[in-house]
Design a protein around this motif. Sequence first.
Motif, PDB file in Angstrom:
ATOM      1  N   PHE A 132       0.816  -1.217   0.000  1.00  0.00           N
ATOM      2  CA  PHE A 132       0.000   0.000   0.000  1.00  0.00           C
ATOM      3  C   PHE A 132       0.846   1.261   0.000  1.00  0.00           C
ATOM      4  CE2 PHE A 132      -2.720  -3.335   1.713  1.00  0.00           C
ATOM      5  CZ  PHE A 132      -3.833  -3.202   0.909  1.00  0.00           C
ATOM      6  N   LYS A 133       1.895   1.229  -0.800  1.00  0.00           N
ATOM      7  CA  LYS A 133       2.684   2.446  -0.991  1.00  0.00           C
ATOM      8  C   LYS A 133       1.839   3.474  -1.719  1.00  0.00           C
ATOM      9  CE  LYS A 133       5.750   0.071  -3.156  1.00  0.00           C
ATOM     10  NZ  LYS A 133       6.952  -0.378  -3.916  1.00  0.00           N
ATOM     11  N   THR A 134       2.064   4.750  -1.392  1.00  0.00           N
ATOM     12  CA  THR A 134       1.238   5.812  -1.980  1.00  0.00           C
ATOM     13  C   THR A 134       1.409   5.914  -3.489  1.00  0.00           C
ATOM     14  OG1 THR A 134       3.005   7.388  -1.461  1.00  0.00           O
ATOM     15  CG2 THR A 134       1.198   7.180   0.128  1.00  0.00           C
ATOM     16  N   ASN A 135       2.565   5.490  -4.000  1.00  0.00           N
ATOM     17  CA  ASN A 135       2.794   5.574  -5.449  1.00  0.00           C
ATOM     18  C   ASN A 135       2.462   4.275  -6.179  1.00  0.00           C
ATOM     19  OD1 ASN A 135       4.861   4.076  -4.393  1.00  0.00           O
ATOM     20  ND2 ASN A 135       6.477   5.051  -5.609  1.00  0.00           N
ATOM     21  N   SER A 136       1.856   3.321  -5.488  1.00  0.00           N
ATOM     22  CA  SER A 136       1.497   2.046  -6.107  1.00  0.00           C
ATOM     23  C   SER A 136       0.182   2.193  -6.873  1.00  0.00           C
ATOM     24  CB  SER A 136       1.348   0.963  -5.038  1.00  0.00           C
ATOM     25  OG  SER A 136       0.691  -0.170  -5.550  1.00  0.00           O
ATOM     26  N   PRO A 137       0.173   1.883  -8.180  1.00  0.00           N
ATOM     27  CA  PRO A 137      -1.082   1.981  -8.955  1.00  0.00           C
ATOM     28  C   PRO A 137      -2.181   1.082  -8.391  1.00  0.00           C
ATOM     29  CG  PRO A 137       0.811   1.785 -10.418  1.00  0.00           C
ATOM     30  CD  PRO A 137       1.320   1.539  -9.040  1.00  0.00           C
ATOM     31  N   ALA A 138      -1.813  -0.119  -7.965  1.00  0.00           N
ATOM     32  CA  ALA A 138      -2.817  -1.037  -7.427  1.00  0.00           C
ATOM     33  C   ALA A 138      -3.425  -0.481  -6.144  1.00  0.00           C
ATOM     34  CB  ALA A 138      -2.198  -2.405  -7.172  1.00  0.00           C
ATOM     35  N   ALA A 139      -2.574   0.022  -5.251  1.00  0.00           N
ATOM     36  CA  ALA A 139      -3.069   0.587  -3.994  1.00  0.00           C
ATOM     37  C   ALA A 139      -3.944   1.809  -4.254  1.00  0.00           C
ATOM     38  CB  ALA A 139      -1.900   0.960  -3.095  1.00  0.00           C
ATOM     39  N   LYS A 140      -3.525   2.665  -5.181  1.00  0.00           N
ATOM     40  CA  LYS A 140      -4.315   3.854  -5.513  1.00  0.00           C
ATOM     41  C   LYS A 140      -5.671   3.455  -6.079  1.00  0.00           C
ATOM     42  CE  LYS A 140      -4.156   8.188  -8.150  1.00  0.00           C
ATOM     43  NZ  LYS A 140      -5.523   8.016  -8.696  1.00  0.00           N
ATOM     44  N   SER A 141      -5.695   2.446  -6.946  1.00  0.00           N
ATOM     45  CA  SER A 141      -6.944   1.983  -7.521  1.00  0.00           C
ATOM     46  C   SER A 141      -7.872   1.427  -6.455  1.00  0.00           C
ATOM     47  CB  SER A 141      -6.656   0.908  -8.580  1.00  0.00           C
ATOM     48  OG  SER A 141      -7.846   0.414  -9.141  1.00  0.00           O
ATOM     49  N   VAL A 142      -7.311   0.682  -5.515  1.00  0.00           N
ATOM     50  CA  VAL A 142      -8.118   0.125  -4.427  1.00  0.00           C
ATOM     51  C   VAL A 142      -8.735   1.231  -3.593  1.00  0.00           C
ATOM     52  CG1 VAL A 142      -7.962  -1.097  -2.227  1.00  0.00           C
ATOM     53  CG2 VAL A 142      -6.980  -2.116  -4.278  1.00  0.00           C
ATOM     54  N   VAL A 143      -7.938   2.215  -3.206  1.00  0.00           N
ATOM     55  CA  VAL A 143      -8.450   3.311  -2.388  1.00  0.00           C
ATOM     56  C   VAL A 143      -9.530   4.089  -3.126  1.00  0.00           C
ATOM     57  CG1 VAL A 143      -7.838   5.497  -1.280  1.00  0.00           C
ATOM     58  CG2 VAL A 143      -6.342   3.510  -1.028  1.00  0.00           C
ATOM     59  N   ASP A 144      -9.338   4.323  -4.418  1.00  0.00           N
ATOM     60  CA  ASP A 144     -10.340   5.032  -5.213  1.00  0.00           C
ATOM     61  C   ASP A 144     -11.668   4.286  -5.199  1.00  0.00           C
ATOM     62  OD1 ASP A 144      -8.565   7.024  -5.834  1.00  0.00           O
ATOM     63  OD2 ASP A 144      -8.047   6.225  -7.823  1.00  0.00           O
ATOM     64  N   GLN A 145     -11.610   2.978  -5.337  1.00  0.00           N
ATOM     65  CA  GLN A 145     -12.846   2.200  -5.345  1.00  0.00           C
ATOM     66  C   GLN A 145     -13.490   2.145  -3.962  1.00  0.00           C
ATOM     67  OE1 GLN A 145     -14.366   1.377  -8.089  1.00  0.00           O
ATOM     68  NE2 GLN A 145     -12.597   2.356  -9.062  1.00  0.00           N
ATOM     69  N   LEU A 146     -12.683   2.090  -2.932  1.00  0.00           N
ATOM     70  CA  LEU A 146     -13.238   2.122  -1.577  1.00  0.00           C
ATOM     71  C   LEU A 146     -13.986   3.427  -1.337  1.00  0.00           C
ATOM     72  CD1 LEU A 146     -10.278   0.590   0.496  1.00  0.00           C
ATOM     73  CD2 LEU A 146     -12.427  -0.527  -0.142  1.00  0.00           C
ATOM     74  N   LEU A 147     -13.381   4.538  -1.741  1.00  0.00           N
ATOM     75  CA  LEU A 147     -14.045   5.838  -1.582  1.00  0.00           C
ATOM     76  C   LEU A 147     -15.309   5.911  -2.420  1.00  0.00           C
ATOM     77  CD1 LEU A 147     -10.976   8.264  -1.586  1.00  0.00           C
ATOM     78  CD2 LEU A 147     -12.421   7.618   0.345  1.00  0.00           C
ATOM     79  N   SER A 148     -15.254   5.342  -3.623  1.00  0.00           N
ATOM     80  CA  SER A 148     -16.426   5.356  -4.490  1.00  0.00           C
ATOM     81  C   SER A 148     -17.582   4.604  -3.844  1.00  0.00           C
ATOM     82  CB  SER A 148     -16.076   4.729  -5.843  1.00  0.00           C
ATOM     83  OG  SER A 148     -17.208   4.651  -6.672  1.00  0.00           O
ATOM     84  N   VAL A 149     -17.298   3.464  -3.243  1.00  0.00           N
ATOM     85  CA  VAL A 149     -18.341   2.684  -2.571  1.00  0.00           C
ATOM     86  C   VAL A 149     -18.914   3.456  -1.396  1.00  0.00           C
ATOM     87  CG1 VAL A 149     -18.786   0.603  -1.218  1.00  0.00           C
ATOM     88  CG2 VAL A 149     -17.444   0.448  -3.305  1.00  0.00           C
ATOM     89  N   VAL A 150     -18.041   4.107  -0.628  1.00  0.00           N
ATOM     90  CA  VAL A 150     -18.505   4.891   0.528  1.00  0.00           C
ATOM     91  C   VAL A 150     -19.432   6.009   0.074  1.00  0.00           C
ATOM     92  CG1 VAL A 150     -17.770   6.434   2.380  1.00  0.00           C
ATOM     93  CG2 VAL A 150     -16.509   4.323   1.951  1.00  0.00           C
ATOM     94  N   LEU A 151     -19.080   6.678  -1.015  1.00  0.00           N
ATOM     95  CA  LEU A 151     -19.844   7.832  -1.480  1.00  0.00           C
ATOM     96  C   LEU A 151     -21.156   7.445  -2.143  1.00  0.00           C
ATOM     97  CD1 LEU A 151     -16.906   9.964  -2.912  1.00  0.00           C
ATOM     98  CD2 LEU A 151     -18.344  10.546  -0.947  1.00  0.00           C
TER      99      LEU A 151
END
Length: 621
Positions: free
Chosen positions: A446-465
């Motif tokens: 879950f490094k901040t510059n990891s594309p996979a980690a960034k994609s996961v966080v984006d989807q988590l936020l999308s689900v929350v919203l």
Amino acid sequence: MMAGPTASVAAVAVTSAGAGGEVAKNLDEVLAIPILLAERVRKAVAEAESFKSECVELGRHADILADMLRTLRQVVRRTASVYERPVRRIVGEVEKALERSLALARRCRHAGVFRRVVTMTTGSTDFRKALTLLEASAGDLRWILSVYSVDDLDEGVSMPPIASTEPILSFVWNRIAVVHISRSSVALADSAMTLANLALDNDRYKKIIIEEEGARPLASLLKDGPSVESQIAAATALANLAFDGESVAVLLRNLVVPAIVQVLFDSPSRLQTLAAELISKMAYHSPEAQEEFARENAIRPLVSLLSFEVPLDEPKPAAKKPTSIHSVVQINRDLGKGLNSGSFHSDSGSSRGGSIRDSHHNRMKERENEPPEVMLKLKVACSDALCKLSRMCISNSRKITETKGLLCLSKIIEREKGELQLNCLMTVMEITAAAEFDADLRRSAFKTNSPAAKSVVDQLLSVVLQGNSPALQITAMKAIGSLARTFPARETRILSPLVNQLSHWNPDVAAEAARALGKFVQTENFLCVEHSKAIIEFGAVTPLMRLLKLGEKTQLPALILLCLLIINVPNNEDIERSKALTVLDVLTRSPVAQDNSVKDLLDRAMESLEFYHVTHAHRHT
């Protein structure tokens, strides 16, 4: 004198629990003992001076048993796979019957008057009992010989006397024996499915099948079955047997895990679906199963199957039509390496490697033509298996992140709905929960510059919203909370959606939002002060005060979050205007504040507020 043979049988039985390579030899030894006893009975009968006719009958039955035992011994020697459980049980009973007959015959060697008077009253009864036991033993041996004298057992095989008080026992023996020795794919499938249905009836039948050593032949059938139908039946039976931690431990000892993983790599979709469902059941009941699947590298085939037709790589602008299997090509190349060097002991020659690649390519082509509902069921099963494997298991969570698993999960959360989306979201939640307690996993995945980690966080936020499903929102917020220590201070976009959920109409969602935010402001978090300021700026105080009045479900997480905000930022005007000190003072007498950890947090927050009030008042005098 009779203790010797019994002790020998016990010693042999202990030895038979060892390596499979010694099974034939050990059974040969076990069978030798009653054969020797039958010869001793014949000798004792020849020396009898009383009850001669009865002794002759004993000798005749002993001879019959000896002939049958010798026949069985020859069958055992030439049979490649012997189902030894009923053989040992039956031979043990035969041995007891012969020991009793030998003792009775030896009592008849002297014909004294006094001995004859004493024995006349009980002799006839003893002989009748001994002959009954010998006849029952003959029936048992006749049954076990019939098992190995026909290619495929059926309902026509009679029940052995040993199972007269437990009829289901002979039925289970019969079906397991078919799985052991039959060469007919139809008979194998029928017998395995019969065991599956029997195990489905009740827990007692499950235990009988396990106790009678049905797991090992079912695992072999799953791995090397002659037809897909027989393998499907074996997988179904094993799944029905995996009903608690103890039963799963038996399956692990019987090498079920390597068979399951082999099926996952290159089998028809419906069989792979059952294999994935079996993984879910075993992993759910047993942490040891989770670790065993990790050692056997079950994660890679599961991720590969889940990622089928999921675009894990960015599409090239020049491409007119994306290839349906392009997203999993790289993973499948890696899988090929695992096949050549992994736990399946494959040949390392180029011809073998070529056949594996050809078979895999053909399987991928077949999968393209599968009906959508079949592939959806397979993906649902694989996603659930990944979720169960990663639950509280750092090794499996790490393996998922080392493949393209995180990115695959993220894409499915974005594209899919229903059970598949929820399963993938729960898998992400389990991985983040593992990362919360493992710094190495957290830093690598879950490094901040990891594309996979960034994609996961984006989807988590999308689900929350989105707010369409409280269950999805709660799961996504749990995952975000577990990642709290990975976000830098500038990532305030994570906090705003969580603060908004404090006002959610569903108290469970609001409570989870408070718990997730609480992990951002824990004093163990290096950025707790910066996160606290951002949370307050997003307007968290007012909904928190409302949550404190709604009941215990929301009260505890809201109270913990408010106390942490006060401790980190005591001199905030929003907190001052909310009259937080008065509210906290009231809560000190409520049930929610009686826990020692909460009470200590509450005391620290009140001290911070009181100190701020004193210094603030002093500054204005």
